[in-house]
Design an enzyme around this catalytic site. Structure first.
Site, PDB file in Angstrom:
ATOM      1  N   SER A 468       0.780  -1.225   0.043  1.00 25.07           N
ATOM      2  CA  SER A 468       0.097   0.008   0.087  1.00 25.07           C
ATOM      3  C   SER A 468       0.954   1.229  -0.035  1.00 25.07           C
ATOM      4  CB  SER A 468      -1.049  -0.090   1.290  1.00 25.07           C
ATOM      5  OG  SER A 468       0.007   0.180   2.406  1.00 25.07           O
ATOM      6  N   ASP A 469       1.831   1.310   0.900  1.00 25.11           N
ATOM      7  CA  ASP A 469       2.614   2.601   1.088  1.00 25.11           C
ATOM      8  C   ASP A 469       3.504   2.727  -0.278  1.00 25.11           C
ATOM      9  OD1 ASP A 469       4.116   0.312   1.835  1.00 25.11           O
ATOM     10  OD2 ASP A 469       5.030   1.400   3.816  1.00 25.11           O
ATOM     11  N   CYS A 470       4.139   1.586  -0.745  1.00 18.95           N
ATOM     12  CA  CYS A 470       5.060   1.844  -2.034  1.00 18.95           C
ATOM     13  C   CYS A 470       4.306   2.234  -3.152  1.00 18.95           C
ATOM     14  CB  CYS A 470       5.680   0.362  -2.244  1.00 18.95           C
ATOM     15  SG  CYS A 470       6.707  -0.275  -0.818  1.00 18.95           S
ATOM     16  N   ALA A 472       1.348   4.017  -2.918  1.00 21.94           N
ATOM     17  CA  ALA A 472       1.294   5.360  -2.708  1.00 21.94           C
ATOM     18  C   ALA A 472       2.465   6.403  -2.843  1.00 21.94           C
ATOM     19  CB  ALA A 472       0.734   5.515  -1.058  1.00 21.94           C
ATOM     20  N   GLU A 473       3.571   6.050  -2.423  1.00 20.73           N
ATOM     21  CA  GLU A 473       4.794   6.872  -2.553  1.00 20.73           C
ATOM     22  C   GLU A 473       5.031   6.928  -4.051  1.00 20.73           C
ATOM     23  OE1 GLU A 473       5.404   8.876  -0.337  1.00 20.73           O
ATOM     24  OE2 GLU A 473       4.764   7.515   1.587  1.00 20.73           O
TER      25      GLU A 473
END
Length: 711
Positions: A468-470, A472-473
């Site tokens: 999820s965070d990869c 998003a970034e």
């Protein structure tokens, strides 16, 4: 293990730090570091040792090679920075020299000391030759990371000596050629015996020692493959477990069911005598299934798990487990292992399950099979060289993650349009474009995989797991470059929407927060079945302030340019922000799960609140968070937090004082929050700038990462 391009030949040896054997000083082997090369093939990173002099000339070392090996890089000394802007310029100058041809940056992702043993044991039991250069450097690394006071090894490089670390690393050092008479090995053996011997290791240690044939399977608590036949509707069905638990216990259950044991060798017979405090033949291994050293027992087994294990050992296996059920269970587990191999091109999710999958293929397909050879080649992706030797990374790299953040740093510094740095940014953006995942895995529902079309991974698209965070970034970088800095469109609107679509599938409906690989699928009560003993909060996915912030901030950014799924995004953002607010502790902190610890989580949480306009002036919660951080600021202006914060769940100051990385995190948090006390921020920045080296880099200090509360 990686073969050299000319094959596994005897390597030139240089001198290293000395030990003793039979009272004589011996020189630990070290290879010639000028012969190592890092090869990056579209993000796949492997280290190669060149033995042919002509090849050394044809393939010169890059600055990145030299840097990662701790060799002089020849980079010029830059004018000392007197302002943050000058410091940033020096930093980017340094990083520009380390960028690899595909556009990404390489990075050591080390720290754990329980990964190498599975790799080396797998090579040994599959009779896979280990090139001397690799054996030499693995030994060098392990001796460099041996606890000097007691001779043992811990769970990670800063941890206290444990049975897990000491028994397994002692074992593989012997496999790699270390003599039992080496004084360092004698000291390690003494520490292991002081801790009770190898029978006091945790579950994973006993598993690997049983595979090697230096422990009996009776010492290993049950891992029956039949659990994979449970109906999906059951609350304990494995598809509900966290992905790392699923993909470790999947091949482990196959190997356990087969009771695979390597062919005995003189070495393994000798190890049977070295690893225990009494003769091997006299040990009652079945009585040691639940024996575990206090140094390893981070998360003791529950009474419920102990009852289940008792029933499996004394009732299920001897009386109820019939052969046709076993064949069916092993067959289904094998099918799932094959799907994991195919979906990751034999790289696996991580370096714990990858060697286990290799063993499954060895058992099922036989030695020298295509599947085994593919695995052996792919295991190289996890190996890493540094100045201490060869270690095993926690993943096959962090290429997407690091590249996305480095570009963001350029953007935040207002330099995205700078002619000086634009070529570097364009190459990095091209790398991110190449590693967006464009398709779902085959049999997605059958193998319980989260949707991934449009996502970005932590490392490479070949490994192929949604984060999820990869996602998003990387998407944040794309939106900023293409929509606010006039970079060419290399990721289409359709692909951007694919990324948004996959992010929206990852919200936990019950909490509103976001986890890492997939939404939480099972109850947190499943932690009662946590059999690993050395890790906590591993049975199911959890919400994380870090992941939730990454998603909230990119959704806010996306809405500046598009009305796509607007109402749904508004609802999801609001529920995610409610989770962030709820997750704040009474003292104004957030507990971090992917970095150390309260500093890391505080940075992300305050960024998410800032993205919707909440700051120090208008939010009591933000103000309280800032006061918590400021209460931890040290006299030199910096922050330093120890990994023990993760274990104790309370802020622990770092033993070495302030740390550059955590100081940077704290400053970012305060700036995101709009904290008005500029003098405190200036003091912190002065400390950071003061530690910058003349080539633009900052030196590695304490570890900054964390995993499952214990490292």
């Amino acid at each position: 293990m990686v073969q050299t391009r000319k094959g596994a030949q005897q390597v030139p040896i240089a001198n290293g730090c000395a030990g003793k054997q039979n009272g004589q000083v011996i020189r630990p082997e070290k290879t010639d570091y000028s012969r190592w090369r890092l090869l990056d093939e579209s993000g796949r990173q492997t280290w190669h040792y060149l033995t042919d002099n002509d090849e050394v000339q044809k393939w010169p070392q890059s600055i990145a090679d030299k840097y990662h090996l701790g060799l002089p890089t020849g980079l010029p000394e830059l004018p000392p920075a007197t302002t943050p802007s000058q410091s940033i310029d020096n930093c980017l100058s340094f990083f520009s020299h380390l960028q690899l041809p595909p556009g990404n940056w390489a990075c050591e992702y080390g720290g754990p000391l329980f990964l190498l043993p599975g790799h080396v044991i797998t090579l040994y039991v599959t009779d896979t030759p280990i090139p001397p250069a690799y054996a030499t450097e693995i030994k060098a690394y392990l001796f460099a990371r041996q606890n000097k006071q007691d001779g043992g090894w811990g769970l990670h490089v800063e941890g206290e000596s444990s049975v897990f670390g000491t028994a397994l690393n002692y074992t593989i050092l012997r496999i790699l050629g270390a003599s039992e008479e080496d004084e360092r090995m004698i000291k390690a053996r003494g520490k292991l015996h002081q801790l009770g011997g190898a029978v006091y290791g945790p579950h994973w240690a006993k598993f690997w020692l049983s595979v090697l044939g230096v422990m009996e399977w009776e010492a290993v608590n049950p891992v029956p493959p039949e659990v994979w036949l449970l109906p999906d509707w059951m609350p304990v069905a494995p598809w509900r477990w966290w992905i790392h638990m699923r993909q470790v216990f999947l091949p482990m259950s196959y190997i356990y069911s087969k009771r695979f044991v390597a062919q005995p060798t003189p070495l393994t017979r000798q190890l049977r005598q070295e690893l225990y405090t009494q003769p091997y033949e006299s040990l009652d291994f079945g009585s040691h299934r639940n024996s575990i050293s206090d140094k390893d027992n981070y998360h003791p087994k529950t009474w419920l798990l102990n009852v289940i294990n008792w029933l499996l050992v004394w009732i299920w296996f001897p009386y109820l487990r019939y052969e046709s059920l076993v064949r069916r269970a092993e067959g289904w587990v094998w099918d799932l292992v094959q799907m994991e191999d195919e979906n990751t091109d034999y790289a696996g999710l991580a370096p714990v399950n990858a060697p286990m999958n290799t063993l499954c293929c060895f058992i099922h397909d036989g030695p020298n099979s295509d599947s085994v050879n593919r695995h052996i080649d792919r295991l190289n992706d996890y190996m890493w060289m540094n100045k201490e030797g060869m270690l095993m990374n926690g993943t096959n790299g962090c290429q997407v993650w690091d590249t996305a953040f480095l570009i963001q740093a350029v953007i935040e510094a207002g330099l995205a349009s700078s002619l000086k740095w634009k070529p570097m940014v364009q190459r990095a953006a091209a790398f991110l474009e190449d590693h967006q995942i464009r398709e779902e895995v085959p049999n997605q529902e059958i193998c319980y995989r989260q949707s991934r079309k449009g996502a970005w991974p932590f490392s490479t698209k070949v490994q192929g797991y949604t984060l999820s965070d990869c996602t998003a970034e990387a998407l944040k970088v794309t939106l900023l470059l293409q929509n606010t800095h006039n970079y060419p469109e290399i990721i289409s609107e359709e692909r951007i929407r694919d990324a948004i679509d996959v992010l929206l599938t990852m919200r936990n409906p019950r909490s509103g927060g976001f986890a890492s690989y997939e939404p939480q699928r099972g109850s947190e009560l499943l932690e009662w079945l946590n059999a690993a003993e050395v890790f906590g909060r591993i049975m199911v996915e959890y919400d994380y302030p870090e992941c939730t912030t990454a998603v909230v901030t990119v959704l806010s950014l996306f809405q500046r340019f598009s009305d796509y799924r607007k109402e749904e995004i508004d609802r999801i953002k609001e529920s995610a922000l409610k989770y962030i607010r709820r997750a704040m502790r009474q003292d104004g902190s957030w507990y971090g799960s992917w970095g150390i610890c309260f500093t890391y989580a505080g940075m992300f949480a305050l960024e998410s609140l800032a993205s919707v306009g909440e700051n120090y002036e208008n939010s009591a919660q933000v103000g309280k968070a800032c006061e918590f951080l400021l209460s931890k600021q040290m006299d030199d202006g910096g922050w330093g937090e120890d990994y023990r914060s993760c274990e104790r769940k309370e802020y622990v100051h770092h033993r070495a004082g302030s740390q550059v990385v955590q100081t940077a995190w704290a400053v970012i948090a305060l700036m995101e929050a709009g904290y008005p006390g500029k003098e405190k921020i200036k003091k912190a920045l002065a400390m950071v700038v003061g530690r910058q080296q003349r080539n633009g880099e900052w030196l590695q200090e304490g570890i900054e990462g964390v995993f499952n509360q214990s490292w």
